[in-house]
Design an enzyme around this catalytic site. Structure first.
Site, PDB file in Angstrom:
ATOM      1  N   VAL A  52      67.513  22.383 -77.714  1.00  0.00           N
ATOM      2  CA  VAL A  52      68.982  21.860 -77.794  1.00  0.00           C
ATOM      3  C   VAL A  52      69.439  22.404 -79.265  1.00  0.00           C
ATOM      4  O   VAL A  52      69.153  21.902 -80.502  1.00  0.00           O
ATOM      5  CB  VAL A  52      68.899  20.495 -77.880  1.00  0.00           C
ATOM      6  CG1 VAL A  52      70.614  19.997 -77.899  1.00  0.00           C
ATOM      7  CG2 VAL A  52      68.474  20.121 -76.530  1.00  0.00           C
ATOM      8  N   PRO A  53      70.096  23.642 -79.048  1.00  0.00           N
ATOM      9  CA  PRO A  53      70.258  24.508 -80.361  1.00  0.00           C
ATOM     10  C   PRO A  53      71.174  23.906 -81.589  1.00  0.00           C
ATOM     11  O   PRO A  53      72.359  24.650 -81.612  1.00  0.00           O
ATOM     12  CB  PRO A  53      70.790  25.647 -79.866  1.00  0.00           C
ATOM     13  CG  PRO A  53      71.466  25.402 -78.609  1.00  0.00           C
ATOM     14  CD  PRO A  53      70.695  24.153 -78.228  1.00  0.00           C
ATOM     15  N   CYS A  54      70.904  23.040 -82.194  1.00  0.00           N
ATOM     16  CA  CYS A  54      71.695  22.373 -83.280  1.00  0.00           C
ATOM     17  C   CYS A  54      71.726  23.545 -84.457  1.00  0.00           C
ATOM     18  O   CYS A  54      72.786  23.447 -85.129  1.00  0.00           O
ATOM     19  CB  CYS A  54      71.413  21.018 -83.825  1.00  0.00           C
ATOM     20  SG  CYS A  54      69.492  21.015 -84.296  1.00  0.00           S
ATOM     21  N   HIS A  55      70.919  24.587 -84.452  1.00  0.00           N
ATOM     22  CA  HIS A  55      71.122  25.707 -85.447  1.00  0.00           C
ATOM     23  C   HIS A  55      72.327  26.615 -85.194  1.00  0.00           C
ATOM     24  O   HIS A  55      72.778  27.163 -86.193  1.00  0.00           O
ATOM     25  CB  HIS A  55      69.875  26.509 -85.456  1.00  0.00           C
ATOM     26  CG  HIS A  55      69.494  27.100 -84.417  1.00  0.00           C
ATOM     27  ND1 HIS A  55      68.907  26.563 -83.036  1.00  0.00           N
ATOM     28  CD2 HIS A  55      69.815  28.541 -83.711  1.00  0.00           C
ATOM     29  CE1 HIS A  55      68.560  27.368 -82.293  1.00  0.00           C
ATOM     30  NE2 HIS A  55      69.226  28.352 -82.558  1.00  0.00           N
ATOM     31  N   ARG A  56      72.980  26.551 -83.976  1.00  0.00           N
ATOM     32  CA  ARG A  56      74.245  27.109 -83.673  1.00  0.00           C
ATOM     33  C   ARG A  56      75.470  26.450 -84.118  1.00  0.00           C
ATOM     34  O   ARG A  56      76.459  27.139 -83.789  1.00  0.00           O
ATOM     35  CB  ARG A  56      74.073  27.562 -82.147  1.00  0.00           C
ATOM     36  CG  ARG A  56      72.792  28.153 -81.777  1.00  0.00           C
ATOM     37  CD  ARG A  56      73.113  28.621 -80.148  1.00  0.00           C
ATOM     38  NE  ARG A  56      71.703  29.143 -79.681  1.00  0.00           N
ATOM     39  CZ  ARG A  56      71.359  28.793 -78.490  1.00  0.00           C
ATOM     40  NH1 ARG A  56      72.245  28.205 -77.579  1.00  0.00           N
ATOM     41  NH2 ARG A  56      70.379  29.658 -78.242  1.00  0.00           N
TER      42      ARG A  56
END
Length: 180
Positions: free
Chosen positions: A143-147
């Site tokens: 779940v790409p919180c880095h984005r």
């Protein structure tokens, strides 16, 4: 065992951003923990045991085989969409709503601002709350919180550390590759 009589399977796997602790229930992948050296692993497993009320079993060949394969493909640059079954039981309310939107609405190689993500879930003034939701994400990378970045172009914070965030964004082609 959890309330369904199931075990939670876990494994620590190597990655381009260091060791990751993965855990899965019968519902799907439930947890990803960065920098999973022995001390971090032990704390995370104790926390998971309490949160899930389940017995934890180390195994990379059962429920985690597919998540491990897909993470390896992602770090090799050959996978843009994980397509994994996820267990959302470690998050609720606004955080779950934001994380689900992030998981489905911010594709590989793109970024979104904290405020824009807040607006997408009907809370346009909740950029700080989105930041808190990112920090509480039980499934980072997948779940790409880095984005999620700052609207002024800043990289924003990251629970795995800013260097890890930069490396993930570089892998996805959002930032130039680091010189190391």
């Amino acid at each position: 065992m959890d309330s369904n009589g199931q075990f939670v399977e876990w494994a620590v796997v190597g990655s381009d951003i260091g060791p990751l602790l993965l855990a899965a229930t019968g519902e799907g992948l439930v947890s990803v923990v960065f920098h999973a050296d022995d001390a971090v692993r032990d704390r995370a497993l104790k926390r998971l045991e309490g949160q899930l009320g389940a017995e934890l079993v180390e195994s990379a060949s059962g429920r985690l085989a597919e998540p491990i394969r897909r993470l390896e493909a992602y770090f090799a640059g050959g996978l843009g969409e994980f397509g994994l079954r996820l267990d959302w039981s470690l998050t609720a309310g606004f955080n779950r709503q934001v994380l689900r939107e992030l998981a489905t609405g911010v594709p590989y190689g793109t970024v979104v601002g904290y405020g824009e993500l807040a607006g997408r879930v009907g809370q346009p003034g909740a950029a700080q709350a989105v930041g808190a939701a990112m920090g509480a994400n039980p499934l980072p990378v997948v779940v790409p919180c880095h984005r999620v970045v700052e609207s002024d172009g800043g990289i924003g914070g990251f629970g795995g550390g800013l260097e890890t965030k930069r490396r993930l964004l570089a892998l996805e082609g959002v930032l130039p590759q680091p010189l190391f």
